[in-house]
Design a protein around this motif. Sequence first.
Motif, PDB file in Angstrom:
ATOM      1  N   ASP A   9       0.822  -1.210   0.000  1.00  0.00           N
ATOM      2  CA  ASP A   9       0.000   0.000   0.000  1.00  0.00           C
ATOM      3  C   ASP A   9       0.852   1.254   0.000  1.00  0.00           C
ATOM      4  OD1 ASP A   9      -2.477  -1.199  -0.067  1.00  0.00           O
ATOM      5  OD2 ASP A   9      -2.744  -1.211   2.103  1.00  0.00           O
ATOM      6  N   LEU A  10       1.972   1.214   0.736  1.00  0.00           N
ATOM      7  CA  LEU A  10       2.789   2.401   0.927  1.00  0.00           C
ATOM      8  C   LEU A  10       3.948   2.514  -0.053  1.00  0.00           C
ATOM      9  CD1 LEU A  10       2.694   2.213   4.791  1.00  0.00           C
ATOM     10  CD2 LEU A  10       1.817   4.123   3.441  1.00  0.00           C
ATOM     11  N   ALA A  11       4.053   1.561  -0.971  1.00  0.00           N
ATOM     12  CA  ALA A  11       5.123   1.625  -1.967  1.00  0.00           C
ATOM     13  C   ALA A  11       4.757   2.662  -3.025  1.00  0.00           C
ATOM     14  CB  ALA A  11       5.316   0.264  -2.625  1.00  0.00           C
ATOM     15  N   PRO A  12       5.723   3.504  -3.441  1.00  0.00           N
ATOM     16  CA  PRO A  12       5.415   4.482  -4.481  1.00  0.00           C
ATOM     17  C   PRO A  12       5.136   3.802  -5.811  1.00  0.00           C
ATOM     18  CG  PRO A  12       7.766   4.500  -3.968  1.00  0.00           C
ATOM     19  CD  PRO A  12       7.109   3.590  -2.978  1.00  0.00           C
ATOM     20  N   SER A  13       4.273   4.408  -6.618  1.00  0.00           N
ATOM     21  CA  SER A  13       3.995   3.878  -7.948  1.00  0.00           C
ATOM     22  C   SER A  13       5.271   3.903  -8.777  1.00  0.00           C
ATOM     23  CB  SER A  13       2.933   4.725  -8.658  1.00  0.00           C
ATOM     24  OG  SER A  13       1.749   4.720  -7.917  1.00  0.00           O
ATOM     25  N   SER A  14       5.440   2.880  -9.597  1.00  0.00           N
ATOM     26  CA  SER A  14       6.627   2.855 -10.454  1.00  0.00           C
ATOM     27  C   SER A  14       6.367   3.688 -11.696  1.00  0.00           C
ATOM     28  CB  SER A  14       6.976   1.419 -10.841  1.00  0.00           C
ATOM     29  OG  SER A  14       5.900   0.829 -11.533  1.00  0.00           O
ATOM     30  N   THR A  15       7.411   4.365 -12.150  1.00  0.00           N
ATOM     31  CA  THR A  15       7.329   5.171 -13.357  1.00  0.00           C
ATOM     32  C   THR A  15       7.932   4.377 -14.508  1.00  0.00           C
ATOM     33  OG1 THR A  15       7.590   7.166 -12.019  1.00  0.00           O
ATOM     34  CG2 THR A  15       7.971   7.379 -14.402  1.00  0.00           C
ATOM     35  N   PRO A  16       7.139   4.080 -15.565  1.00  0.00           N
ATOM     36  CA  PRO A  16       7.676   3.287 -16.675  1.00  0.00           C
ATOM     37  C   PRO A  16       8.950   3.921 -17.246  1.00  0.00           C
ATOM     38  CG  PRO A  16       5.309   3.591 -16.918  1.00  0.00           C
ATOM     39  CD  PRO A  16       5.737   4.465 -15.787  1.00  0.00           C
ATOM     40  N   GLY A  17       9.983   3.089 -17.407  1.00  0.00           N
ATOM     41  CA  GLY A  17      11.230   3.566 -17.993  1.00  0.00           C
ATOM     42  C   GLY A  17      12.160   4.247 -17.016  1.00  0.00           C
ATOM     43  N   TYR A  18      11.702   4.450 -15.750  1.00  0.00           N
ATOM     44  CA  TYR A  18      12.565   5.131 -14.779  1.00  0.00           C
ATOM     45  C   TYR A  18      13.639   4.184 -14.266  1.00  0.00           C
ATOM     46  CZ  TYR A  18      14.246   7.030 -10.380  1.00  0.00           C
ATOM     47  OH  TYR A  18      15.047   7.476  -9.363  1.00  0.00           O
ATOM     48  N   ALA A 132     -11.651  -0.205   9.758  1.00  0.00           N
ATOM     49  CA  ALA A 132     -11.818  -1.594  10.198  1.00  0.00           C
ATOM     50  C   ALA A 132     -10.835  -2.512   9.464  1.00  0.00           C
ATOM     51  CB  ALA A 132     -13.263  -2.059  10.001  1.00  0.00           C
ATOM     52  N   GLY A 133      -9.627  -1.999   9.209  1.00  0.00           N
ATOM     53  CA  GLY A 133      -8.584  -2.808   8.591  1.00  0.00           C
ATOM     54  C   GLY A 133      -8.663  -2.924   7.079  1.00  0.00           C
ATOM     55  N   VAL A 134      -9.684  -2.305   6.462  1.00  0.00           N
ATOM     56  CA  VAL A 134      -9.864  -2.387   5.014  1.00  0.00           C
ATOM     57  C   VAL A 134      -9.498  -1.043   4.386  1.00  0.00           C
ATOM     58  CG1 VAL A 134     -11.523  -2.765   3.143  1.00  0.00           C
ATOM     59  CG2 VAL A 134     -11.695  -4.095   5.263  1.00  0.00           C
ATOM     60  N   ARG A 135      -8.676  -1.078   3.355  1.00  0.00           N
ATOM     61  CA  ARG A 135      -8.275   0.158   2.696  1.00  0.00           C
ATOM     62  C   ARG A 135      -9.460   0.788   1.974  1.00  0.00           C
ATOM     63  NH1 ARG A 135      -3.806   0.433  -2.044  1.00  0.00           N
ATOM     64  NH2 ARG A 135      -5.557   0.801  -3.411  1.00  0.00           N
ATOM     65  N   VAL A 136      -9.725   2.062   2.266  1.00  0.00           N
ATOM     66  CA  VAL A 136     -10.831   2.771   1.627  1.00  0.00           C
ATOM     67  C   VAL A 136     -10.338   3.905   0.725  1.00  0.00           C
ATOM     68  CG1 VAL A 136     -12.526   2.200   3.404  1.00  0.00           C
ATOM     69  CG2 VAL A 136     -11.141   4.271   3.658  1.00  0.00           C
ATOM     70  N   ASP A 137      -9.063   4.300   0.870  1.00  0.00           N
ATOM     71  CA  ASP A 137      -8.545   5.382   0.043  1.00  0.00           C
ATOM     72  C   ASP A 137      -7.029   5.362   0.057  1.00  0.00           C
ATOM     73  OD1 ASP A 137      -8.809   7.706  -1.610  1.00  0.00           O
ATOM     74  OD2 ASP A 137      -8.339   8.972   0.115  1.00  0.00           O
ATOM     75  N   LYS A 138      -6.448   5.788  -1.061  1.00  0.00           N
ATOM     76  CA  LYS A 138      -5.001   5.978  -1.134  1.00  0.00           C
ATOM     77  C   LYS A 138      -4.735   7.230  -1.947  1.00  0.00           C
ATOM     78  CE  LYS A 138      -0.589   4.016  -2.639  1.00  0.00           C
ATOM     79  NZ  LYS A 138       0.128   2.837  -3.185  1.00  0.00           N
ATOM     80  N   MET A 139      -3.936   8.114  -1.389  1.00  0.00           N
ATOM     81  CA  MET A 139      -3.547   9.327  -2.084  1.00  0.00           C
ATOM     82  C   MET A 139      -2.038   9.294  -2.285  1.00  0.00           C
ATOM     83  SD  MET A 139      -4.075  13.324  -0.957  1.00  0.00           S
ATOM     84  CE  MET A 139      -2.762  13.447   0.233  1.00  0.00           C
ATOM     85  N   GLU A 140      -1.608   9.602  -3.489  1.00  0.00           N
ATOM     86  CA  GLU A 140      -0.182   9.662  -3.783  1.00  0.00           C
ATOM     87  C   GLU A 140       0.078  10.941  -4.567  1.00  0.00           C
ATOM     88  OE1 GLU A 140       3.299   7.066  -6.056  1.00  0.00           O
ATOM     89  OE2 GLU A 140       1.422   6.110  -5.465  1.00  0.00           O
ATOM     90  N   GLN A 141       0.865  11.839  -3.988  1.00  0.00           N
ATOM     91  CA  GLN A 141       1.101  13.135  -4.612  1.00  0.00           C
ATOM     92  C   GLN A 141       2.595  13.442  -4.634  1.00  0.00           C
ATOM     93  OE1 GLN A 141      -1.492  15.886  -5.001  1.00  0.00           O
ATOM     94  NE2 GLN A 141      -3.272  14.734  -4.343  1.00  0.00           N
ATOM     95  N   MET A 142       3.046  14.026  -5.727  1.00  0.00           N
ATOM     96  CA  MET A 142       4.458  14.361  -5.877  1.00  0.00           C
ATOM     97  C   MET A 142       4.803  15.632  -5.118  1.00  0.00           C
ATOM     98  SD  MET A 142       6.058  12.084  -7.702  1.00  0.00           S
ATOM     99  CE  MET A 142       7.568  12.982  -8.084  1.00  0.00           C
ATOM    100  N   LEU A 143       5.966  15.606  -4.460  1.00  0.00           N
ATOM    101  CA  LEU A 143       6.524  16.834  -3.906  1.00  0.00           C
ATOM    102  C   LEU A 143       7.391  17.507  -4.960  1.00  0.00           C
ATOM    103  CD1 LEU A 143       5.907  15.282  -1.146  1.00  0.00           C
ATOM    104  CD2 LEU A 143       7.750  16.667  -0.221  1.00  0.00           C
ATOM    105  N   GLY A 144       8.161  16.692  -5.690  1.00  0.00           N
ATOM    106  CA  GLY A 144       9.042  17.233  -6.710  1.00  0.00           C
ATOM    107  C   GLY A 144      10.498  17.090  -6.326  1.00  0.00           C
ATOM    108  N   SER A 145      11.330  17.978  -6.869  1.00  0.00           N
ATOM    109  CA  SER A 145      12.768  17.941  -6.637  1.00  0.00           C
ATOM    110  C   SER A 145      13.203  19.232  -5.957  1.00  0.00           C
ATOM    111  CB  SER A 145      13.505  17.784  -7.969  1.00  0.00           C
ATOM    112  OG  SER A 145      13.103  16.588  -8.610  1.00  0.00           O
ATOM    113  N   TYR A 146      14.066  19.097  -4.967  1.00  0.00           N
ATOM    114  CA  TYR A 146      14.508  20.255  -4.187  1.00  0.00           C
ATOM    115  C   TYR A 146      15.960  20.087  -3.771  1.00  0.00           C
ATOM    116  CZ  TYR A 146       9.473  21.035  -3.473  1.00  0.00           C
ATOM    117  OH  TYR A 146       8.128  21.231  -3.664  1.00  0.00           O
ATOM    118  N   GLY A 147      16.592  21.224  -3.547  1.00  0.00           N
ATOM    119  CA  GLY A 147      17.895  21.255  -2.902  1.00  0.00           C
ATOM    120  C   GLY A 147      17.745  21.953  -1.565  1.00  0.00           C
ATOM    121  N   PRO A 148      18.789  21.946  -0.745  1.00  0.00           N
ATOM    122  CA  PRO A 148      18.709  22.676   0.526  1.00  0.00           C
ATOM    123  C   PRO A 148      18.416  24.147   0.271  1.00  0.00           C
ATOM    124  CG  PRO A 148      20.663  21.292   0.435  1.00  0.00           C
ATOM    125  CD  PRO A 148      20.079  21.283  -0.946  1.00  0.00           C
TER     126      PRO A 148
END
Length: 202
Positions: A9-18, A132-148
């Motif tokens: 559930d918590l694994a990020p989606s794979s990007t084809p070709g990445y 009750a132990g059953v997944r009802v929603d999953k949200m996955e959103q990009m933060l992007g790329s950053y430096g300090p």
Amino acid sequence: MSAQDDHEDLAPSSTPGYKPAGPAKSTDEYAKMDAEDESLARWKASLGIVPGATGGNASGPKVTVLTLELVSPSMPPGKRLHLNLQDQAQLQEFKKNPVTIKEGVEYNVRITFKVNHSIISGVRYIQVVKRAGVRVDKMEQMLGSYGPHPKGEPYTKNFDTEESPSGMIARSGTYNVRSRVVDDDGEVYADWEWCFKLGKEW
């Protein structure tokens, strides 16, 4: 739910070709690459990629996630749903005692985080909601790329608008949430749990 289910559930989606880019470079190394290209140098500077940005300290976590907040135009003035992820007592409180989200309203998840050293890329926020132990929603959103940040200041990211469920069935029971900040290579920067319930009012 098994630990294996939680992991999937918590694994990020794979990007084809990445493909991972190989060993990470330091901010200084990135800053010195293609130094003669002025437009690229300006773009890198906007990301905080400048020589000496980390002060030479590349120890500790690359990212520190500071806060999670729920924001909604329907929320009464003075009402705040704000979780300080550096406060262990508050983390435990949010895990044991559900916060109330008004049913049928639009809201945003907002996080603040600090990039301590190196460059982060492909970082995303994943939120899995179970009831009750059953997944009802999953949200996955990009933060992007950053430096300090050149001044050491945190970044703020507002995610896409969500709408809370409504109705008597939705209002019954507690929703358990697992939140994670992770990159494409599977490095986990933060992982925490909290709970909410739905109500007629905030």
